[in-house]
Design an enzyme around this catalytic site. Structure first.
Site, PDB file in Angstrom:
ATOM      1  N   THR A  96      -5.599   5.974  -5.188  1.00  7.27           N
ATOM      2  CA  THR A  96      -6.756   6.854  -5.323  1.00  7.27           C
ATOM      3  C   THR A  96      -6.830   7.703  -4.060  1.00  7.27           C
ATOM      4  O   THR A  96      -7.038   7.184  -2.964  1.00  7.27           O
ATOM      5  CB  THR A  96      -8.053   6.045  -5.504  1.00  7.27           C
ATOM      6  OG1 THR A  96      -7.969   5.294  -6.714  1.00  7.27           O
ATOM      7  CG2 THR A  96      -9.264   6.966  -5.570  1.00  7.27           C
ATOM      8  N   LYS A 171     -10.766  10.127 -11.632  1.00  3.42           N
ATOM      9  CA  LYS A 171     -11.073   8.886 -10.926  1.00  3.42           C
ATOM     10  C   LYS A 171     -12.351   9.034 -10.103  1.00  3.42           C
ATOM     11  O   LYS A 171     -13.137   8.088  -9.968  1.00  3.42           O
ATOM     12  CB  LYS A 171      -9.895   8.498 -10.029  1.00  3.42           C
ATOM     13  CG  LYS A 171     -10.090   7.194  -9.240  1.00  3.42           C
ATOM     14  CD  LYS A 171     -10.252   5.978 -10.149  1.00  3.42           C
ATOM     15  CE  LYS A 171     -10.529   4.695  -9.359  1.00  3.42           C
ATOM     16  NZ  LYS A 171      -9.352   4.181  -8.640  1.00  3.42           N
ATOM     17  N   LYS A 239     -14.321   5.128   0.875  1.00  2.00           N
ATOM     18  CA  LYS A 239     -13.269   6.158   0.869  1.00  2.00           C
ATOM     19  C   LYS A 239     -13.330   6.977  -0.404  1.00  2.00           C
ATOM     20  O   LYS A 239     -13.328   8.217  -0.379  1.00  2.00           O
ATOM     21  CB  LYS A 239     -11.901   5.484   0.995  1.00  2.00           C
ATOM     22  CG  LYS A 239     -10.712   6.437   0.921  1.00  2.00           C
ATOM     23  CD  LYS A 239      -9.449   5.743   0.444  1.00  2.00           C
ATOM     24  CE  LYS A 239      -9.528   5.364  -1.021  1.00  2.00           C
ATOM     25  NZ  LYS A 239      -8.237   5.010  -1.631  1.00  2.00           N
TER      26      LYS A 239
END
Length: 291
Positions: A96, A171, A239
């Site tokens: 990701t 995502k 993150k």
């Protein structure tokens, strides 16, 4: 089809194992060599000491590491995959990352006569171990089609969202929805607790209705038991939500819930809970509700 796998963390380790079980020839690289050797012994695959050796002659190179800089270190650096892959091979990034990195990798692979798909996954450690991940892809349709036998080894669903970068953007939406679901679930559990409701019975009642979600079915009971030592660590969520906020900024959007969730997770991480599962958000919501 010869496959190379770079990165054997909690996700990559079982994903690479599923590929061996599916009959693929798999070679692996991990920054910690002992982990790669352990994997090779468990799955009868091949572990090597360098990225260059790992990707040599591979038809497909899969990457699943930590963040943008980790991806660059194993792909675009002088000793990385792109400089050492054979022409026409496919690089697939399951990490990701930012959408900007996906576009950067597309440009780098094109110059090297390689193909590229950004393909972040959802489903967590359990999804990886059970081979039921969801893969969100950005790239060329023909490359996506070619990857289906590979994705099928460790995923229950793979969807092409558009050009390179769109997998990462999908995502981002996924992570925003998780943060929202956990916020609502946390507040609901607090009210259930104060009202004397049995959480297990409550979950059985609600999970198949309009309020049902993966988070409710898989995390509500453990949240009520104050158990958070598993699953997707909040330091990774911080993150990921950072990518969401950065993308939103590029579109002049404000995402209040995402901003609040990010700050709550940062506060929890500062308390030493950075490796706890994202459902530990309950602790932050409880503190706000009872202050």
């Amino acid at each position: 089809m010869r496959i190379s796998f770079l990165g054997l963390g909690v996700m990559g380790y079982p994903m690479a194992g599923h590929l061996v079980k599916a009959g693929f020839e798999v070679r692996v690289y991990n920054r910690t060599t002992a982990k790669a050797e352990q994997w090779a012994k468990e799955y009868a695959g091949q572990a090597v000491a360098t990225v260059a050796e790992c990707v040599e002659d591979a038809d497909v190179v899969l990457v699943c590491v930590g963040n943008d800089d980790d991806v660059r270190s194993v792909t675009t650096s002088a000793t990385g995959a792109i400089a050492n892959m054979k022409a026409g091979a496919i690089l697939v990034d399951h990490t990701t990352t930012s959408a900007n990195l996906a576009e950067e990798l597309l440009e780098a692979t094109a110059k090297a006569n390689l193909r590229f798909i950004d393909a972040p996954v959802s489903g967590g450690q359990a999804g990886a171990e059970n081979g039921v991940l969801t893969v969100m892809c950005g790239g060329d349709p023909s490359d996506f089609d070619a990857m289906q036998p590979v994705f099928d080894a460790y995923a229950k669903s793979s969807v092409l969202m558009g050009k390179a970068g769109q997998g990462q953007r999908a995502k981002m939406v996924n992570q925003i929805c998780i943060a929202g679901a956990l916020t609502g679930l946390s507040e609901g559990l607090l009210l259930a607790e104060k009202s004397g409701l049995d959480v297990h019975t409550l979950v059985d009642c609600l999970k198949n209705g309009a309020a049902g979600s993966w988070q409710m079915e898989n995390r509500a009971n453990t949240m009520a038991q104050d158990k958070f030592d598993f699953g997707f660590a909040i330091d990774w969520m911080i993150k990921d939500l950072g990518f969401c906020l950065e993308e939103a900024k590029q579109h002049d959007l404000k995402l209040p819930l995402t901003e609040a969730s990010t700050e709550a997770y940062k506060a929890l991480s500062a308390e030493g809970l950075g490796r706890m599962d994202t459902s530990v958000l309950l602790k932050a919501i409880r503190k706000q509700a009872e202050s």
